[in-house]
Design an enzyme around this catalytic site. Structure first.
Site, PDB file in Angstrom:
ATOM      1  N   LYS A  85     106.498  34.535  47.752  1.00  0.00           N
ATOM      2  CA  LYS A  85     106.583  34.223  46.322  1.00  0.00           C
ATOM      3  C   LYS A  85     105.207  34.132  45.648  1.00  0.00           C
ATOM      4  O   LYS A  85     104.623  35.148  45.347  1.00  0.00           O
ATOM      5  CB  LYS A  85     107.424  32.976  46.112  1.00  0.00           C
ATOM      6  CG  LYS A  85     108.857  33.172  46.692  1.00  0.00           C
ATOM      7  CD  LYS A  85     109.853  32.207  46.167  1.00  0.00           C
ATOM      8  CE  LYS A  85     111.181  32.264  46.892  1.00  0.00           C
ATOM      9  NZ  LYS A  85     112.163  33.178  46.310  1.00  0.00           N
TER      10      LYS A  85
ATOM     11  N   ASP B  50     108.336  26.599  56.619  1.00  0.00           N
ATOM     12  CA  ASP B  50     108.662  27.684  55.702  1.00  0.00           C
ATOM     13  C   ASP B  50     108.244  27.219  54.304  1.00  0.00           C
ATOM     14  O   ASP B  50     108.949  26.451  53.659  1.00  0.00           O
ATOM     15  CB  ASP B  50     110.162  27.983  55.780  1.00  0.00           C
ATOM     16  CG  ASP B  50     110.576  29.050  54.772  1.00  0.00           C
ATOM     17  OD1 ASP B  50     109.773  29.380  53.872  1.00  0.00           O
ATOM     18  OD2 ASP B  50     111.715  29.533  54.874  1.00  0.00           O
TER      19      ASP B  50
ATOM     20  N   TYR C 292     117.099  27.403  53.710  1.00  0.00           N
ATOM     21  CA  TYR C 292     117.262  28.858  53.717  1.00  0.00           C
ATOM     22  C   TYR C 292     115.942  29.476  54.110  1.00  0.00           C
ATOM     23  O   TYR C 292     114.893  29.134  53.545  1.00  0.00           O
ATOM     24  CB  TYR C 292     117.682  29.332  52.318  1.00  0.00           C
ATOM     25  CG  TYR C 292     117.820  30.833  52.192  1.00  0.00           C
ATOM     26  CD1 TYR C 292     118.909  31.504  52.744  1.00  0.00           C
ATOM     27  CD2 TYR C 292     116.861  31.583  51.516  1.00  0.00           C
ATOM     28  CE1 TYR C 292     119.043  32.879  52.622  1.00  0.00           C
ATOM     29  CE2 TYR C 292     116.984  32.956  51.390  1.00  0.00           C
ATOM     30  CZ  TYR C 292     118.074  33.602  51.945  1.00  0.00           C
ATOM     31  OH  TYR C 292     118.195  34.968  51.820  1.00  0.00           O
TER      32      TYR C 292
HETATM   33  N1  HOZ Z   1     117.516  33.715  47.585  1.00  0.00           N
HETATM   34  C1  HOZ Z   1     116.300  33.713  46.835  1.00  0.00           C
HETATM   35  C2  HOZ Z   1     116.181  32.429  46.083  1.00  0.00           C
HETATM   36  N2  HOZ Z   1     116.126  31.275  46.906  1.00  0.00           N
HETATM   37  C3  HOZ Z   1     116.187  34.943  45.943  1.00  0.00           C
HETATM   38  C4  HOZ Z   1     117.310  35.155  45.030  1.00  0.00           C
HETATM   39  C5  HOZ Z   1     117.172  36.437  44.215  1.00  0.00           C
HETATM   40  O1  HOZ Z   1     116.129  37.065  44.196  1.00  0.00           O
HETATM   41  O2  HOZ Z   1     118.146  36.796  43.607  1.00  0.00           O
END
Ligand code: HOZ
Length: 431
Positions: A267, A239, A144
């Site tokens: 992050k 990434d 992702y």
């Molecule tokens: N999709 C992110 C985690 N891999 C963020 C999810 C979120 O902040 O709810």
């Protein structure tokens, strides 16, 4: 456990916010039950609107490697805030964070700050396409890279949780430019290069995949991608939004000794405030405006509060022994979960790296997204629910990783494993 207030807040949220949440996985759709509305956090613990306390392994999905409401981060943000919250003009803080990143990652000579991981990957792709004059990209199923058009093909994280192949609204022409092959399958990547090599601008990969659960690159995979890119004149983008400053001080690229052309960070680098970054060799990064023609901009890019939080976080992570401690805690958790599963007669595969851990209700090995999808969702759901009821807050999806912070300690790990011994029995009876 009382959940009445969270339930009422969720009902209210659904009236003004799509699905009641601002990011899909938070709705607890795949695990059922009431999403907890959190009121506060301290260290490795969070409290919800009903006053329930949890040991938290989500950590805001990765940024909070020092834990919630860390005194140093609050102080740094407070100091910055007292001088103004945003200028839309250069500040020294952003130079200091850029210097810290460049000093840590040898492959990053220049770095541009943005606000989210999605912006980082999207902008890195644009730069790669501009630099190579090519349009296609190669990504891996289950990785992702944020929600930019063209990256939502075969994606992990929330897209995998919802079980959708991609998203409506992405023009077919965009999606067609994205080639996807299985993670850890160098032969498939090689075939893609044989077929489209001269058209591939870049390969984008999570060098340690954290959005289909936690999946390690097999020996030779990243090295092979480096060679394929070099052979075809394509760029290699790591990434490291999840893995950066989390699996080792110098990220997965340090851990595996591979230098990518471009690196995406997020992050941890924002210390819990909205900051992300992308960087690489000067000759590439200098193609960005204003020095070069590749455009990318942002009102809140390099925001001083986010820079202050990121700097304080990196400063603390640089202390000796940090990653050994994170590694040891994550390993203890992963091994303990494995033992609890074995005692309950449940097949479980676990993994850990730095401040990351993961588990699959699957005998393993889990090498790619196909394997990850074979893990038993019913078991995950039962385990997740039972852990939550016992005060352990895990990511509400089997396609996410667990995050350990420096605020977690012996006591919390022990309490978590104690809860897991019961929760694995609940998982064992789930069909
Ligand atoms: N999709 C992110 C985690 N891999 C963020 C999810 C979120 O902040 O709810």
């Amino acid at each position: 456990m009382k959940t009445e207030k969270s339930r009422r807040l969720f009902e209210r949220a659904r009236r003004s916010i799509p699905g009641g949440v601002n990011s899909p996985v938070r709705a607890f759709g795949s695990v059922g039950g009431v999403p907890r509305f959190l009121e506060r956090g301290a260290g490795c613990r969070v409290w919800d609107a009903d006053g329930n306390e949890y040991i938290d392994y989500v950590g805001s999905w990765g940024p909070l490697i020092l834990g919630h409401a860390d005194a140093g981060v609050l102080q740094a943000v407070g100091d910055a805030m007292a001088r103004g919250t945003s200028f839309g003009a250069p500040t020294e803080l952003e130079i200091r964070l850029a210097e810290a990143i460049c000093a840590t990652l040898p492959a990053v000579e220049r770095v541009r700050m943005v606000s989210t991981g999605t912006e980082a990957t999207m902008s890195a792709l644009r730069l790669a396409r501009a630099a190579t004059g090519r349009s296609r990209i190669l990504k891996f199923e289950g990785c992702y890279h944020g929600h930019a058009d063209g990256l939502l093909v075969g994606a992990g994280s929330g897209v995998a949780t919802l079980g959708i192949p991609g998203s409506p609204g992405v023009p077919a022409g965009f999606a067609e430019l994205t080639i996807q092959t299985p993670y850890n399958d160098l032969a498939a990547a090689s075939q893609a290069f044989e077929r489209w090599g001269a058209e591939i601008a870049c390969v984008i990969v999570e060098p340690l995949a954290g959005n289909m659960g936690l999946v390690f690159p097999e020996p030779g995979f990243l090295e092979g991608l480096r060679e394929l890119c070099d052979g075809a004149g394509a760029l290699l983008i790591f990434d490291e939004v999840i893995s950066g400053f989390r699996v080792a001080w110098n990220g997965a690229q340090g851990r595996y000794g591979i230098a990518p052309d471009l690196t995406c960070l997020g992050k941890v680098v924002g210390g819990g405030l909205p900051a992300a970054a992308y960087g690489g060799r000067a000759r590439l990064m200098d193609q960005l405006a204003p020095d070069g023609p590749v455009y990318q901009a942002g009102t809140l890019s390099g925001n001083p509060l986010a820079m202050a939080a990121g700097l304080e976080t990196l400063h603390r992570l640089a202390e000796p022994g940090t990653y050994e401690r994170l590694d040891a805690m994550s390993r203890r958790l992963a091994e303990g979960l494995g033992r609890a599963a074995a005692d309950a007669g449940v097949e479980l595969t676990t993994a850990s790296a730095g401040g990351l851990f993961g588990f699959f209700f699957h005998p393993g090995p889990v090498r790619n997204f196909e394997d990850a999808k074979k893990a038993l969702a019913t078991r995950f759901r039962a385990f997740f629910t039972s852990m939550l009821e016992r005060g352990i807050y895990l990511a509400p999806s089997p396609f996410e990783s667990g995050f350990v912070s420096l605020a977690h300690g012996e006591r919390e790990i022990e309490a978590t494993l104690e809860a897991a011994r019961y929760a694995m029995r609940d998982a064992a009876t789930a069909n």
